[in-house]
Design a protein around this motif. Structure first.
Motif, mmCIF file in Angstrom:
data_model
loop_
_atom_site.group_PDB
_atom_site.id
_atom_site.type_symbol
_atom_site.label_atom_id
_atom_site.label_comp_id
_atom_site.label_asym_id
_atom_site.label_seq_id
_atom_site.Cartn_x
_atom_site.Cartn_y
_atom_site.Cartn_z
ATOM 1 N N PHE A 174 0.819 -1.211 0.000
ATOM 2 C CA PHE A 174 0.000 0.000 0.000
ATOM 3 C C PHE A 174 0.855 1.263 0.000
ATOM 4 N N GLU A 175 2.040 1.200 0.586
ATOM 5 C CA GLU A 175 2.947 2.345 0.500
ATOM 6 C C GLU A 175 3.355 2.595 -0.942
ATOM 7 N N LYS A 176 3.603 1.529 -1.694
ATOM 8 C CA LYS A 176 3.954 1.679 -3.104
ATOM 9 C C LYS A 176 2.788 2.272 -3.900
ATOM 10 N N VAL A 177 1.574 1.818 -3.614
ATOM 11 C CA VAL A 177 0.396 2.374 -4.288
ATOM 12 C C VAL A 177 0.262 3.857 -3.963
ATOM 13 N N THR A 178 0.478 4.221 -2.692
ATOM 14 C CA THR A 178 0.415 5.622 -2.293
ATOM 15 C C THR A 178 1.441 6.447 -3.052
ATOM 16 N N GLU A 179 2.653 5.926 -3.183
ATOM 17 C CA GLU A 179 3.695 6.628 -3.938
ATOM 18 C C GLU A 179 3.254 6.899 -5.370
ATOM 19 N N VAL A 180 2.673 5.904 -6.010
ATOM 20 C CA VAL A 180 2.236 6.059 -7.407
ATOM 21 C C VAL A 180 1.137 7.106 -7.503
ATOM 22 N N LEU A 181 0.204 7.095 -6.570
ATOM 23 C CA LEU A 181 -0.891 8.068 -6.598
ATOM 24 C C LEU A 181 -0.387 9.482 -6.295
ATOM 25 N N VAL A 182 0.564 9.619 -5.380
ATOM 26 C CA VAL A 182 1.173 10.921 -5.097
ATOM 27 C C VAL A 182 1.885 11.433 -6.349
ATOM 28 N N THR A 183 2.613 10.539 -7.003
ATOM 29 C CA THR A 183 3.334 10.911 -8.220
ATOM 30 C C THR A 183 2.372 11.338 -9.315
ATOM 31 N N LEU A 184 1.288 10.586 -9.491
ATOM 32 C CA LEU A 184 0.292 10.941 -10.497
ATOM 33 C C LEU A 184 -0.279 12.326 -10.221
ATOM 34 N N ALA A 198 -0.188 13.655 -18.932
ATOM 35 C CA ALA A 198 0.307 12.552 -18.115
ATOM 36 C C ALA A 198 0.255 11.256 -18.909
ATOM 37 N N SER A 199 1.220 10.377 -18.631
ATOM 38 C CA SER A 199 1.261 9.072 -19.272
ATOM 39 C C SER A 199 1.913 8.095 -18.313
ATOM 40 N N TYR A 200 1.816 6.805 -18.627
ATOM 41 C CA TYR A 200 2.486 5.811 -17.790
ATOM 42 C C TYR A 200 3.970 6.126 -17.697
ATOM 43 N N ALA A 201 4.572 6.498 -18.848
ATOM 44 C CA ALA A 201 6.004 6.771 -18.872
ATOM 45 C C ALA A 201 6.365 7.979 -18.022
ATOM 46 N N SER A 202 5.560 9.040 -18.094
ATOM 47 C CA SER A 202 5.875 10.250 -17.326
ATOM 48 C C SER A 202 5.689 10.021 -15.832
ATOM 49 N N VAL A 203 4.685 9.235 -15.467
ATOM 50 C CA VAL A 203 4.481 8.917 -14.049
ATOM 51 C C VAL A 203 5.615 8.039 -13.539
ATOM 52 N N GLU A 204 6.027 7.064 -14.346
ATOM 53 C CA GLU A 204 7.126 6.190 -13.936
ATOM 54 C C GLU A 204 8.421 6.982 -13.779
ATOM 55 N N GLU A 205 8.690 7.885 -14.705
ATOM 56 C CA GLU A 205 9.898 8.706 -14.640
ATOM 57 C C GLU A 205 9.872 9.613 -13.410
ATOM 58 N N ALA A 206 8.704 10.221 -13.145
ATOM 59 C CA ALA A 206 8.580 11.100 -11.985
ATOM 60 C C ALA A 206 8.691 10.314 -10.681
ATOM 61 N N HIS A 207 8.120 9.108 -10.647
ATOM 62 C CA HIS A 207 8.219 8.262 -9.450
ATOM 63 C C HIS A 207 9.679 7.927 -9.164
ATOM 64 N N TYR A 211 11.253 8.945 -5.613
ATOM 65 C CA TYR A 211 11.405 7.898 -4.598
ATOM 66 C C TYR A 211 12.619 6.984 -4.770
ATOM 67 N N GLU A 212 13.072 6.789 -5.986
ATOM 68 C CA GLU A 212 14.136 5.813 -6.199
ATOM 69 C C GLU A 212 15.518 6.438 -6.300
ATOM 70 N N ASP A 213 15.606 7.681 -6.753
ATOM 71 C CA ASP A 213 16.907 8.318 -6.912
ATOM 72 C C ASP A 213 17.414 8.986 -5.640
ATOM 73 N N LYS A 214 16.501 9.296 -4.700
ATOM 74 C CA LYS A 214 16.896 10.035 -3.499
ATOM 75 C C LYS A 214 17.950 9.329 -2.661
ATOM 76 N N PRO A 215 17.804 8.004 -2.376
ATOM 77 C CA PRO A 215 18.837 7.325 -1.588
ATOM 78 C C PRO A 215 20.215 7.407 -2.243
ATOM 79 N N LYS A 216 20.250 7.292 -3.584
ATOM 80 C CA LYS A 216 21.511 7.357 -4.296
ATOM 81 C C LYS A 216 22.133 8.747 -4.147
ATOM 82 N N GLN A 217 21.313 9.793 -4.225
ATOM 83 C CA GLN A 217 21.815 11.148 -4.066
ATOM 84 C C GLN A 217 22.365 11.353 -2.660
#
Length: 222
Positions: A174-184, A198-207, A211-217
């Motif tokens: 459910f946390e992952k679902v929340t992330e996707v909805l926040v991103t959308l 908006a598109s699947y690709a733009s939402v995936e890129e924004a997500h 959420y995924e690049d922050k730890p690396k930064q």
């Protein structure tokens, strides 16, 4: 289980057919609205999904080039798990996207009888699922309201799961679902400012950026 916290290649999800049928989530919402309580939501939902898959992929002899789309569809519909998906050759070169993962989780949650007997909770969850499945559609006023309601519902339910110490895998889903909805929601806000749809690709890129690049930064700056 009462899930209502307010109660006491191709892009993912893209149909291979030239005529996109009404999603199973919307069909079941309409049925619940017309018939009232349904103690076996999972059975009705699974039957509708299988009917749609049969019509799309098995109305004639299935072709080899349809197999990847079929396996992805089975995964997103919650009918096979990630291990089975990999064994069938799905997502072999890239990881499962956040959007596909969220759709799989919600579908699997429903099919596992988690909302049987809870009509209002089922409708709220199906509506959230429909929002993700239809994120490629234009942002009408009605759709934006549905998206905001879905985000509020899933966010509240996720917090309730944490408070009641629900299983960790359910909370994570459910946390992952929340992330996707926040991103959308963020992508939709940007859409209103720039006109970029908006598109699947733009939402995936924004997500990924959110959420995924922050730890690396964070690791790089340490």
């Amino acid at each position: 289980m009462d899930i209502n916290p307010n109660s006491s290649g191709k892009s993912p999800l893209t149909s291979t057919s030239s005529q996109v049928p009404e999603p199973a989530a919307r069909r079941l919402i309409d049925r619940l609205n017309s018939q009232g309580n349904n103690e076996q939501v999972s059975i009705s939902y699974k039957a509708q999904k299988l009917d749609l898959i049969r019509a799309e992929f098995f109305s004639s002899t299935i072709r080899s080039d349809q197999i990847p789309a079929l396996t992805q569809r089975l995964f997103e519909d919650g009918l096979i798990n990630s291990e089975q998906l990999q064994s069938l050759g799905g997502f072999s070169s890239t990881p499962v996207s956040a959007v596909s993962e969220s759709v799989h989780f919600l579908n699997n949650f429903i099919l596992n009888e988690s909302v049987d007997g809870d009509t209002e909770g089922a409708k709220s969850l199906l509506s959230a699922l429909e929002v993700i499945e239809q994120m490629n559609a234009p942002a009408t006023a009605g759709r934006r309201e549905q998206e905001k309601q879905a985000l509020e519902f899933v966010g509240n339910y996720t917090e309730m799961l944490k408070e009641t110490e629900a299983p960790a895998d359910i909370i994570k889903g459910f946390e992952k679902v929340t992330e996707v909805l926040v991103t959308l929601n963020k992508v939709r806000s940007n859409e209103a400012k720039t006109g970029a749809l908006a598109s699947y690709a733009s939402v995936e890129e924004a997500h990924k950026a959110l959420y995924e690049d922050k730890p690396k930064q964070g690791n790089n700056s340490a």
